[in-house]
Structure formats: C-alpha cells, structure tokens
Design a protein around this motif. Structure first.
Motif, PDB file in Angstrom:
ATOM      1  N   ALA A  13     -11.052  12.750   4.761  1.00 21.75           N
ATOM      2  CA  ALA A  13     -10.643  12.722   3.355  1.00 21.75           C
ATOM      3  C   ALA A  13     -10.847  14.054   2.655  1.00 21.75           C
ATOM      4  CB  ALA A  13     -11.377  11.612   2.611  1.00 21.75           C
ATOM      5  N   SER A  14     -11.847  14.815   3.057  1.00 22.79           N
ATOM      6  CA  SER A  14     -12.110  16.087   2.381  1.00 22.79           C
ATOM      7  C   SER A  14     -11.017  17.126   2.650  1.00 22.79           C
ATOM      8  CB  SER A  14     -13.474  16.635   2.796  1.00 22.79           C
ATOM      9  OG  SER A  14     -13.486  16.920   4.176  1.00 22.79           O
ATOM     10  N   ASP A  15     -10.157  16.882   3.634  1.00 23.77           N
ATOM     11  CA  ASP A  15      -9.057  17.798   3.933  1.00 23.77           C
ATOM     12  C   ASP A  15      -7.833  17.548   3.052  1.00 23.77           C
ATOM     13  OD1 ASP A  15     -10.607  18.870   5.982  1.00 23.77           O
ATOM     14  OD2 ASP A  15      -9.720  17.576   7.505  1.00 23.77           O
ATOM     15  N   TYR A  16      -7.900  16.554   2.181  1.00 24.42           N
ATOM     16  CA  TYR A  16      -6.758  16.149   1.367  1.00 24.42           C
ATOM     17  C   TYR A  16      -7.159  16.111  -0.102  1.00 24.42           C
ATOM     18  CZ  TYR A  16      -5.029  14.825   5.918  1.00 24.42           C
ATOM     19  OH  TYR A  16      -4.632  14.863   7.220  1.00 24.42           O
ATOM     20  N   ASN A  17      -6.157  16.107  -0.990  1.00 22.95           N
ATOM     21  CA  ASN A  17      -6.470  16.044  -2.416  1.00 22.95           C
ATOM     22  C   ASN A  17      -6.012  14.740  -3.073  1.00 22.95           C
ATOM     23  OD1 ASN A  17      -3.736  16.623  -2.420  1.00 22.95           O
ATOM     24  ND2 ASN A  17      -3.933  18.556  -3.538  1.00 22.95           N
ATOM     25  N   LEU A  18      -5.408  13.839  -2.302  1.00 22.34           N
ATOM     26  CA  LEU A  18      -5.058  12.507  -2.794  1.00 22.34           C
ATOM     27  C   LEU A  18      -5.559  11.470  -1.804  1.00 22.34           C
ATOM     28  CD1 LEU A  18      -3.608  10.411  -4.589  1.00 22.34           C
ATOM     29  CD2 LEU A  18      -1.543  10.839  -3.245  1.00 22.34           C
ATOM     30  N   LYS A  19      -6.344  10.522  -2.319  1.00 27.08           N
ATOM     31  CA  LYS A  19      -6.807   9.391  -1.509  1.00 27.08           C
ATOM     32  C   LYS A  19      -6.380   8.124  -2.238  1.00 27.08           C
ATOM     33  CE  LYS A  19     -10.966   7.140   0.263  1.00 27.08           C
ATOM     34  NZ  LYS A  19     -12.450   7.210   0.294  1.00 27.08           N
ATOM     35  N   LEU A  20      -5.469   7.393  -1.609  1.00 27.22           N
ATOM     36  CA  LEU A  20      -4.976   6.143  -2.165  1.00 27.22           C
ATOM     37  C   LEU A  20      -5.536   4.996  -1.342  1.00 27.22           C
ATOM     38  CD1 LEU A  20      -3.018   4.775  -4.191  1.00 27.22           C
ATOM     39  CD2 LEU A  20      -1.248   5.001  -2.446  1.00 27.22           C
ATOM     40  N   VAL A  21      -6.196   4.053  -2.014  1.00 21.25           N
ATOM     41  CA  VAL A  21      -6.766   2.878  -1.359  1.00 21.25           C
ATOM     42  C   VAL A  21      -5.944   1.669  -1.779  1.00 21.25           C
ATOM     43  CG1 VAL A  21      -8.837   1.457  -1.058  1.00 21.25           C
ATOM     44  CG2 VAL A  21      -9.072   3.925  -1.426  1.00 21.25           C
ATOM     45  N   LEU A  22      -5.580   0.828  -0.808  1.00 21.74           N
ATOM     46  CA  LEU A  22      -4.743  -0.347  -1.056  1.00 21.74           C
ATOM     47  C   LEU A  22      -5.555  -1.595  -0.737  1.00 21.74           C
ATOM     48  CD1 LEU A  22      -1.895   1.451   0.742  1.00 21.74           C
ATOM     49  CD2 LEU A  22      -1.916   0.964  -1.701  1.00 21.74           C
ATOM     50  N   ALA A  23      -5.718  -2.460  -1.741  1.00 19.61           N
ATOM     51  CA  ALA A  23      -6.627  -3.589  -1.583  1.00 19.61           C
ATOM     52  C   ALA A  23      -6.147  -4.814  -2.357  1.00 19.61           C
ATOM     53  CB  ALA A  23      -8.022  -3.192  -2.057  1.00 19.61           C
ATOM     54  N   ALA A  24      -6.760  -5.950  -2.009  1.00 13.50           N
ATOM     55  CA  ALA A  24      -6.471  -7.212  -2.693  1.00 13.50           C
ATOM     56  C   ALA A  24      -7.320  -7.310  -3.959  1.00 13.50           C
ATOM     57  CB  ALA A  24      -6.770  -8.391  -1.773  1.00 13.50           C
ATOM     58  N   ARG A  25      -6.686  -7.705  -5.048  1.00  9.23           N
ATOM     59  CA  ARG A  25      -7.398  -7.901  -6.312  1.00  9.23           C
ATOM     60  C   ARG A  25      -8.439  -9.005  -6.139  1.00  9.23           C
ATOM     61  NH1 ARG A  25      -6.052  -6.028 -10.779  1.00  9.23           N
ATOM     62  NH2 ARG A  25      -3.822  -5.896 -10.380  1.00  9.23           N
ATOM     63  N   GLY A  26      -9.584  -8.792  -6.728  1.00 16.83           N
ATOM     64  CA  GLY A  26     -10.645  -9.795  -6.665  1.00 16.83           C
ATOM     65  C   GLY A  26     -11.601  -9.547  -5.520  1.00 16.83           C
ATOM     66  N   SER A  27     -11.129  -9.670  -4.300  1.00 21.39           N
ATOM     67  CA  SER A  27     -12.012  -9.549  -3.137  1.00 21.39           C
ATOM     68  C   SER A  27     -12.185  -8.111  -2.671  1.00 21.39           C
ATOM     69  CB  SER A  27     -11.476 -10.377  -1.971  1.00 21.39           C
ATOM     70  OG  SER A  27     -10.293  -9.793  -1.448  1.00 21.39           O
ATOM     71  N   GLY A  28     -11.199  -7.261  -2.924  1.00 27.04           N
ATOM     72  CA  GLY A  28     -11.242  -5.899  -2.410  1.00 27.04           C
ATOM     73  C   GLY A  28     -10.852  -5.807  -0.946  1.00 27.04           C
ATOM     74  N   ALA A  29     -10.346  -6.912  -0.368  1.00 28.24           N
ATOM     75  CA  ALA A  29      -9.925  -6.885   1.044  1.00 28.24           C
ATOM     76  C   ALA A  29      -8.876  -5.797   1.225  1.00 28.24           C
ATOM     77  CB  ALA A  29      -9.357  -8.247   1.450  1.00 28.24           C
ATOM     78  N   TYR A  30      -9.040  -5.019   2.253  1.00 28.92           N
ATOM     79  CA  TYR A  30      -8.111  -3.937   2.525  1.00 28.92           C
ATOM     80  C   TYR A  30      -6.762  -4.470   2.985  1.00 28.92           C
ATOM     81  CZ  TYR A  30     -11.779  -0.367   2.297  1.00 28.92           C
ATOM     82  OH  TYR A  30     -12.761   0.490   1.899  1.00 28.92           O
ATOM     83  N   VAL A  95      -8.361  13.513  -5.969  1.00 33.69           N
ATOM     84  CA  VAL A  95      -8.067  12.430  -6.898  1.00 33.69           C
ATOM     85  C   VAL A  95      -7.999  11.157  -6.064  1.00 33.69           C
ATOM     86  CG1 VAL A  95      -5.551  12.720  -6.829  1.00 33.69           C
ATOM     87  CG2 VAL A  95      -6.592  11.598  -8.763  1.00 33.69           C
ATOM     88  N   ARG A  96      -8.675  10.122  -6.536  1.00 30.95           N
ATOM     89  CA  ARG A  96      -8.744   8.844  -5.823  1.00 30.95           C
ATOM     90  C   ARG A  96      -8.140   7.779  -6.719  1.00 30.95           C
ATOM     91  NH1 ARG A  96     -12.973   4.650  -5.488  1.00 30.95           N
ATOM     92  NH2 ARG A  96     -12.794   3.658  -3.455  1.00 30.95           N
ATOM     93  N   SER A  97      -7.287   6.956  -6.139  1.00 28.24           N
ATOM     94  CA  SER A  97      -6.679   5.867  -6.881  1.00 28.24           C
ATOM     95  C   SER A  97      -6.696   4.616  -6.008  1.00 28.24           C
ATOM     96  CB  SER A  97      -5.239   6.222  -7.259  1.00 28.24           C
ATOM     97  OG  SER A  97      -4.667   5.197  -8.049  1.00 28.24           O
ATOM     98  N   VAL A  98      -7.020   3.490  -6.624  1.00 24.00           N
ATOM     99  CA  VAL A  98      -7.007   2.206  -5.922  1.00 24.00           C
ATOM    100  C   VAL A  98      -5.893   1.375  -6.528  1.00 24.00           C
ATOM    101  CG1 VAL A  98      -8.307   0.143  -5.306  1.00 24.00           C
ATOM    102  CG2 VAL A  98      -9.504   2.329  -5.561  1.00 24.00           C
ATOM    103  N   MET A  99      -5.057   0.810  -5.671  1.00 25.46           N
ATOM    104  CA  MET A  99      -3.983  -0.069  -6.136  1.00 25.46           C
ATOM    105  C   MET A  99      -4.272  -1.467  -5.599  1.00 25.46           C
ATOM    106  SD  MET A  99      -0.722   2.493  -5.833  1.00 25.46           S
ATOM    107  CE  MET A  99       0.245   2.011  -7.249  1.00 25.46           C
ATOM    108  N   TYR A 100      -4.433  -2.404  -6.540  1.00 21.55           N
ATOM    109  CA  TYR A 100      -4.782  -3.777  -6.197  1.00 21.55           C
ATOM    110  C   TYR A 100      -3.565  -4.687  -6.314  1.00 21.55           C
ATOM    111  CZ  TYR A 100      -9.716  -2.501  -6.718  1.00 21.55           C
ATOM    112  OH  TYR A 100     -10.953  -1.928  -6.578  1.00 21.55           O
ATOM    113  N   PHE A 101      -3.313  -5.451  -5.269  1.00 24.48           N
ATOM    114  CA  PHE A 101      -2.247  -6.454  -5.258  1.00 24.48           C
ATOM    115  C   PHE A 101      -2.871  -7.845  -5.293  1.00 24.48           C
ATOM    116  CE2 PHE A 101      -0.238  -2.773  -3.414  1.00 24.48           C
ATOM    117  CZ  PHE A 101       1.051  -2.814  -3.905  1.00 24.48           C
TER     118      PHE A 101
END
Length: 118
Positions: A13-30, A95-101
């Motif tokens: 991750a340190s080699d990049y400037n965008l980290k996008l995490v994709l997870a389930a709303r509520g549980s955080g399941a990947y 920059v880190r962003s989490v998108m919850y579905f």
C-alpha cells in the motif's frame, strides 16, 4: 484471495497513493468482484477501469481530483448497486476511501484476522 495474497497486497500500500476498500455495510465483510472506474475531474476522462479480485484496490495516480465509481451486483433488494465518490489525491501520501454496499454479508467467526477491516 488467500491470506498470504491479502497480506502481500496490504504491504504494498505504501507504493500507491489511493487505497480503496470495498466492504459490506454493517459487518465490514470484505467484497470482491466489484467493478471500479476512476475518472479525472473535471474532464471525466477514464484513467482506470478494473474488476477487483479482492477487497482492496491500490492505484498510483497523479495528484488531483477524481470521481470513483464502484458497482457490485450482489446487493440487497432495493439497495444501490453503484456508489460514487469524489476524492482528492495528494501530491504525497495516501488517500484511503471505504465504499460500503448493502449486501447482508457477515464476517464469519472463522475468518482470519487479516481479513478484518481496519
């Protein structure tokens, strides 16, 4: 994605400037198999299109504003299957962003701790 593959990706991750995490709303399941499109703003030129193999998307982008769109098919009835965010990528740093579905997915008690959202 194996625990080893996931750990390797996180270590890079340190080699990049965008980290996008994709997870389930509520549980955080990947989540995996999410279609992600990144467009530069204001031109809306597509700079990245990718279907994820796992819950993380790492990208190295020029500093600037971007629109990130993520689409996931397996959402709960009536839930949005496409999410959009505007992010600002800095000249240095991450920059880190989490998108919850809304999927109803839960984190299994047997899931390795490496798979927990943090």
């Amino acid at each position: 994605m194996s625990v080893e593959d996931f750990a390797e990706l996180r270590s890079q991750a340190s080699d990049y400037n965008l980290k996008l995490v994709l997870a389930a709303r509520g549980s955080g399941a990947y989540l995996a198999d999410v279609d992600v499109t990144v467009r530069s703003l204001p031109s809306r030129e597509v700079v990245l299109e990718h279907r994820t193999d796992g819950p993380l998307l790492l990208a190295a982008l020029p500093a600037g504003r971007y629109e990130v769109t993520a689409s996931f098919a397996d959402v709960l009835p009536g839930a949005r299957d496409t999410l959009t965010r505007v992010i600002q990528v800095p000249r240095s740093g991450l920059v880190r962003s989490v998108m919850y579905f809304d999927t109803g997915d839960e984190v299994s008690a047997e899931s390795p701790s490496a798979y927990r959202l943090n």
